[in-house]
Motif scaffolding. Structure first.
Motif, PDB file in Angstrom:
ATOM      1  N   VAL A 186     -36.642  32.300 -17.218  1.00 52.20           N
ATOM      2  CA  VAL A 186     -36.445  30.872 -17.453  1.00 52.20           C
ATOM      3  C   VAL A 186     -37.734  30.317 -18.037  1.00 52.20           C
ATOM      4  CG1 VAL A 186     -35.903  28.642 -16.420  1.00 52.20           C
ATOM      5  CG2 VAL A 186     -34.857  30.724 -15.497  1.00 52.20           C
ATOM      6  N   ILE A 187     -37.637  29.679 -19.202  1.00 52.23           N
ATOM      7  CA  ILE A 187     -38.832  29.148 -19.879  1.00 52.23           C
ATOM      8  C   ILE A 187     -38.728  27.638 -19.993  1.00 52.23           C
ATOM      9  CG2 ILE A 187     -40.145  29.131 -22.037  1.00 52.23           C
ATOM     10  CD1 ILE A 187     -39.452  32.018 -22.447  1.00 52.23           C
ATOM     11  N   ASP A 188     -39.755  26.957 -19.531  1.00 47.80           N
ATOM     12  CA  ASP A 188     -39.884  25.512 -19.688  1.00 47.80           C
ATOM     13  C   ASP A 188     -40.409  25.246 -21.100  1.00 47.80           C
ATOM     14  OD1 ASP A 188     -40.760  22.850 -19.739  1.00 47.80           O
ATOM     15  OD2 ASP A 188     -41.466  22.892 -17.662  1.00 47.80           O
ATOM     16  N   ILE A 189     -39.593  24.583 -21.938  1.00 52.41           N
ATOM     17  CA  ILE A 189     -40.006  24.376 -23.333  1.00 52.41           C
ATOM     18  C   ILE A 189     -40.487  22.944 -23.592  1.00 52.41           C
ATOM     19  CG2 ILE A 189     -38.473  26.209 -24.150  1.00 52.41           C
ATOM     20  CD1 ILE A 189     -36.703  23.926 -25.355  1.00 52.41           C
ATOM     21  N   SER A 190     -40.814  22.206 -22.524  1.00 48.92           N
ATOM     22  CA  SER A 190     -41.210  20.802 -22.707  1.00 48.92           C
ATOM     23  C   SER A 190     -42.410  20.669 -23.637  1.00 48.92           C
ATOM     24  CB  SER A 190     -41.509  20.157 -21.351  1.00 48.92           C
ATOM     25  OG  SER A 190     -42.490  20.878 -20.635  1.00 48.92           O
ATOM     26  N   LYS A 191     -43.355  21.615 -23.578  1.00 51.44           N
ATOM     27  CA  LYS A 191     -44.550  21.511 -24.422  1.00 51.44           C
ATOM     28  C   LYS A 191     -44.278  21.928 -25.863  1.00 51.44           C
ATOM     29  CE  LYS A 191     -47.891  21.862 -20.665  1.00 51.44           C
ATOM     30  NZ  LYS A 191     -49.043  22.594 -20.085  1.00 51.44           N
ATOM     31  N   CYS A 225     -38.159  37.936 -26.310  1.00 45.80           N
ATOM     32  CA  CYS A 225     -37.402  38.504 -27.432  1.00 45.80           C
ATOM     33  C   CYS A 225     -37.709  39.987 -27.622  1.00 45.80           C
ATOM     34  CB  CYS A 225     -37.704  37.730 -28.714  1.00 45.80           C
ATOM     35  SG  CYS A 225     -36.982  36.081 -28.769  1.00 45.80           S
ATOM     36  N   GLU A 226     -38.917  40.411 -27.289  1.00 52.01           N
ATOM     37  CA  GLU A 226     -39.271  41.823 -27.378  1.00 52.01           C
ATOM     38  C   GLU A 226     -38.610  42.638 -26.269  1.00 52.01           C
ATOM     39  OE1 GLU A 226     -43.518  42.184 -27.428  1.00 52.01           O
ATOM     40  OE2 GLU A 226     -43.608  41.955 -29.607  1.00 52.01           O
ATOM     41  N   SER A 227     -38.450  42.040 -25.084  1.00 53.13           N
ATOM     42  CA  SER A 227     -37.983  42.809 -23.931  1.00 53.13           C
ATOM     43  C   SER A 227     -36.484  42.701 -23.687  1.00 53.13           C
ATOM     44  CB  SER A 227     -38.729  42.357 -22.670  1.00 53.13           C
ATOM     45  OG  SER A 227     -38.445  40.991 -22.378  1.00 53.13           O
ATOM     46  N   LEU A 228     -35.857  41.573 -24.107  1.00 51.62           N
ATOM     47  CA  LEU A 228     -34.439  41.382 -23.816  1.00 51.62           C
ATOM     48  C   LEU A 228     -33.687  40.656 -24.920  1.00 51.62           C
ATOM     49  CD1 LEU A 228     -32.112  41.698 -21.772  1.00 51.62           C
ATOM     50  CD2 LEU A 228     -32.798  39.518 -20.762  1.00 51.62           C
ATOM     51  N   GLY A 229     -34.236  39.551 -25.418  1.00 54.19           N
ATOM     52  CA  GLY A 229     -33.534  38.774 -26.441  1.00 54.19           C
ATOM     53  C   GLY A 229     -32.628  37.711 -25.880  1.00 54.19           C
ATOM     54  N   PHE A 230     -32.609  37.531 -24.554  1.00 52.81           N
ATOM     55  CA  PHE A 230     -31.859  36.481 -23.871  1.00 52.81           C
ATOM     56  C   PHE A 230     -32.808  35.754 -22.936  1.00 52.81           C
ATOM     57  CE2 PHE A 230     -27.748  37.824 -25.255  1.00 52.81           C
ATOM     58  CZ  PHE A 230     -26.824  36.890 -24.815  1.00 52.81           C
ATOM     59  N   LEU A 231     -32.730  34.412 -22.892  1.00 55.59           N
ATOM     60  CA  LEU A 231     -33.558  33.635 -21.990  1.00 55.59           C
ATOM     61  C   LEU A 231     -32.875  32.319 -21.661  1.00 55.59           C
ATOM     62  CD1 LEU A 231     -36.132  31.612 -23.968  1.00 55.59           C
ATOM     63  CD2 LEU A 231     -35.072  33.548 -25.099  1.00 55.59           C
ATOM     64  N   TYR A 232     -33.247  31.735 -20.544  1.00 53.62           N
ATOM     65  CA  TYR A 232     -32.850  30.378 -20.196  1.00 53.62           C
ATOM     66  C   TYR A 232     -33.966  29.439 -20.643  1.00 53.62           C
ATOM     67  CZ  TYR A 232     -29.555  32.457 -16.767  1.00 53.62           C
ATOM     68  OH  TYR A 232     -28.569  33.168 -16.144  1.00 53.62           O
ATOM     69  N   ILE A 233     -33.599  28.259 -21.152  1.00 55.63           N
ATOM     70  CA  ILE A 233     -34.595  27.226 -21.428  1.00 55.63           C
ATOM     71  C   ILE A 233     -34.252  25.982 -20.615  1.00 55.63           C
ATOM     72  CG2 ILE A 233     -35.217  28.070 -23.727  1.00 55.63           C
ATOM     73  CD1 ILE A 233     -33.452  25.790 -24.886  1.00 55.63           C
ATOM     74  N   VAL A 234     -35.300  25.332 -20.087  1.00 58.46           N
ATOM     75  CA  VAL A 234     -35.135  24.087 -19.343  1.00 58.46           C
ATOM     76  C   VAL A 234     -36.091  23.048 -19.921  1.00 58.46           C
ATOM     77  CG1 VAL A 234     -34.358  25.200 -17.221  1.00 58.46           C
ATOM     78  CG2 VAL A 234     -36.816  24.846 -17.592  1.00 58.46           C
ATOM     79  N   ASN A 235     -35.859  21.783 -19.557  1.00 55.65           N
ATOM     80  CA  ASN A 235     -36.633  20.658 -20.110  1.00 55.65           C
ATOM     81  C   ASN A 235     -36.576  20.666 -21.634  1.00 55.65           C
ATOM     82  OD1 ASN A 235     -37.399  19.710 -17.524  1.00 55.65           O
ATOM     83  ND2 ASN A 235     -39.069  21.208 -17.456  1.00 55.65           N
ATOM     84  N   ILE A 271     -26.079  43.226 -16.965  1.00 53.78           N
ATOM     85  CA  ILE A 271     -26.531  42.312 -15.922  1.00 53.78           C
ATOM     86  C   ILE A 271     -25.846  40.965 -16.109  1.00 53.78           C
ATOM     87  CG2 ILE A 271     -28.765  43.463 -15.615  1.00 53.78           C
ATOM     88  CD1 ILE A 271     -30.043  41.287 -17.344  1.00 53.78           C
ATOM     89  N   SER A 272     -25.672  40.234 -15.034  1.00 56.10           N
ATOM     90  CA  SER A 272     -25.013  38.932 -15.123  1.00 56.10           C
ATOM     91  C   SER A 272     -25.996  37.877 -15.616  1.00 56.10           C
ATOM     92  CB  SER A 272     -24.462  38.531 -13.757  1.00 56.10           C
ATOM     93  OG  SER A 272     -25.512  38.343 -12.832  1.00 56.10           O
ATOM     94  N   ALA A 273     -25.459  36.850 -16.270  1.00 53.40           N
ATOM     95  CA  ALA A 273     -26.245  35.696 -16.727  1.00 53.40           C
ATOM     96  C   ALA A 273     -25.608  34.443 -16.151  1.00 53.40           C
ATOM     97  CB  ALA A 273     -26.282  35.638 -18.252  1.00 53.40           C
ATOM     98  N   GLY A 330     -28.785  22.438 -15.764  1.00 54.08           N
ATOM     99  CA  GLY A 330     -29.769  21.808 -16.632  1.00 54.08           C
ATOM    100  C   GLY A 330     -30.359  22.723 -17.686  1.00 54.08           C
ATOM    101  N   SER A 331     -29.866  23.945 -17.767  1.00 54.09           N
ATOM    102  CA  SER A 331     -30.438  24.915 -18.711  1.00 54.09           C
ATOM    103  C   SER A 331     -29.494  25.177 -19.874  1.00 54.09           C
ATOM    104  CB  SER A 331     -30.723  26.241 -18.008  1.00 54.09           C
ATOM    105  OG  SER A 331     -29.512  26.946 -17.764  1.00 54.09           O
ATOM    106  N   PHE A 332     -30.059  25.748 -20.936  1.00 54.55           N
ATOM    107  CA  PHE A 332     -29.295  26.430 -21.970  1.00 54.55           C
ATOM    108  C   PHE A 332     -29.692  27.897 -21.931  1.00 54.55           C
ATOM    109  CE2 PHE A 332     -29.565  22.198 -24.256  1.00 54.55           C
ATOM    110  CZ  PHE A 332     -28.211  21.919 -24.189  1.00 54.55           C
ATOM    111  N   ILE A 333     -28.775  28.765 -22.328  1.00 53.14           N
ATOM    112  CA  ILE A 333     -29.116  30.156 -22.594  1.00 53.14           C
ATOM    113  C   ILE A 333     -29.330  30.301 -24.095  1.00 53.14           C
ATOM    114  CG2 ILE A 333     -28.260  32.523 -22.637  1.00 53.14           C
ATOM    115  CD1 ILE A 333     -26.893  32.029 -20.021  1.00 53.14           C
ATOM    116  N   VAL A 334     -30.412  30.957 -24.465  1.00 57.28           N
ATOM    117  CA  VAL A 334     -30.742  31.181 -25.872  1.00 57.28           C
ATOM    118  C   VAL A 334     -30.781  32.683 -26.114  1.00 57.28           C
ATOM    119  CG1 VAL A 334     -32.519  30.938 -27.651  1.00 57.28           C
ATOM    120  CG2 VAL A 334     -32.046  29.038 -26.083  1.00 57.28           C
ATOM    121  N   ASN A 335     -30.161  33.116 -27.190  1.00 60.27           N
ATOM    122  CA  ASN A 335     -30.304  34.517 -27.578  1.00 60.27           C
ATOM    123  C   ASN A 335     -30.448  34.638 -29.085  1.00 60.27           C
ATOM    124  OD1 ASN A 335     -27.125  34.112 -27.286  1.00 60.27           O
ATOM    125  ND2 ASN A 335     -27.425  35.805 -28.733  1.00 60.27           N
TER     126      ASN A 335
END
Length: 329
Positions: free
Chosen positions: A21-26, A44-54, A233-235, A240-245
């Protein structure tokens, strides 16, 4: 009735280390674009899927989209069929009924229905043209097009971060996005019961065709991601998040430094599942080839150059019967 899920379709329950989960407010406010970009690059190097918040997208707009999505898919089938995507030809806008699109056609029939839109335009060409919208429901049109625009703006910030993560100027990819292909989709996955095999699930395993996907999902769950070890793996939803891939284009641009990740949906919750993916690409004629920072004498280019739109259109032809007889205009 409970579901008997084939072993191939089972996934390990995820913890926060599995999909970060990555806080992208900055990134959004511009105070530390490079710091957020570096975090995104590592994922992106290790998986290519992440959650973003803020992420800054209006909560009320998201709620309206979710409410109208449920209302749309609860319309009589005859009303939805008036908007069938076949009517739009190569523009590819409108309603896709159950089994109307199959992303892994050799193995799976997709147990879902969809509705696609983008920026409304008068000129018609592959991926561009007018939206099909329900009659006498202006609120649906206004809300969906507003959400599409919000996703475009968020995607631009994330794409800038990906540029920075690769040691490129922040606007490197913007130069290939003067008039980009984009699709806002809403999805309905009915629950499945009984014996469930790969032959019919919510959506078959696939990589995304374009540059970047931003997904909002309801609280039902069912999304699965294939990690670098080949494990599913489950996602699960995070409020309050988006999933980005990242998609196929990023894999090419980065010469496999970042890899487009396989994913699928299996809804055994016993509930209706809804999701809201947005797909962002480059201009139709944008040339896609490995960038200079990802090519060296020890790591030569693995890809011949190709055009974004032609690549994406070929993938759609594999999924839609009505395109198989059409040629790109």
């Amino acid at each position: 009735m409970s579901a008997d899920v084939h072993s191939y379709l089972k996934a390990t329950e995820t913890d926060i280390e599995s999909i970060p989960v990555i806080d992208i407010s900055k990134l959004i406010d511009g105070t530390d674009k490079q710091g957020v970009a570096d975090e995104i690059g590592r994922v992106c190097e290790s998986l290519g899927f992440l959650y973003i918040v803020n992420h800054g997208v209006d909560k009320d707009l998201i709620k309206r989209v979710k409410d109208m999505t449920e209302r749309f898919f609860n319309l009589p089938f005859e009303e939805k069929q008036k908007l069938n995507i076949v009517n739009s030809g190569q523009t590819l806008r409108g309603y896709i009924p159950m089994f109307g699109e199959n992303v892994d056609p050799e193995h799976t029939k997709d147990f879902k229905e969809c509705f696609d839109l983008a920026e409304d335009e008068s000129d018609i060409s592959p991926f561009f043209g007018p939206n099909q919208m329900p009659e006498n429901w202006p609120e649906f049109k206004d809300t969906m097009e507003a959400y599409h625009q919000a996703m475009v703006e968020l995607a631009n910030k994330l794409i800038g971060a990906i540029s920075l993560s690769l040691g490129l100027p922040h606007d490197y990819f913007y130069n290939k996005q003067k008039h980009p292909i984009s699709i806002q989709r809403i999805l309905h996955y009915p629950p499945q019961e009984g014996s469930i095999t790969r032959e019919k699930i919510g959506i078959g395993e696939h990589t995304d065709y374009g540059f970047l996907t931003i997904l909002s999902q309801d609280d039902v769950g069912g999304l699965q991601v294939k990690n670098r070890s080949g494990e599913w793996i489950s996602a699960p939803p995070i409020e309050g998040s988006f999933i980005v891939n990242i998609g196929d284009l990023v894999q090419t641009y980065t010469n496999d430094r970042y890899v487009s990740t396989y994913h699928r949906v299996i809804n055994i919750s016993g509930k209706e599942r809804y999701s809201y993916p947005f797909f962002m690409d480059m201009d139709f004629d944008a040339v896609v080839e490995p960038v200079a920072t990802c090519v060296s004498e020890d790591n030569p280019s693995k890809y011949a150059a190709y055009k974004c739109g032609e690549h994406k259109y070929r993938r759609f032809v594999e999924s839609y019967e009505h395109l198989k007889e059409e040629k790109i205009a």
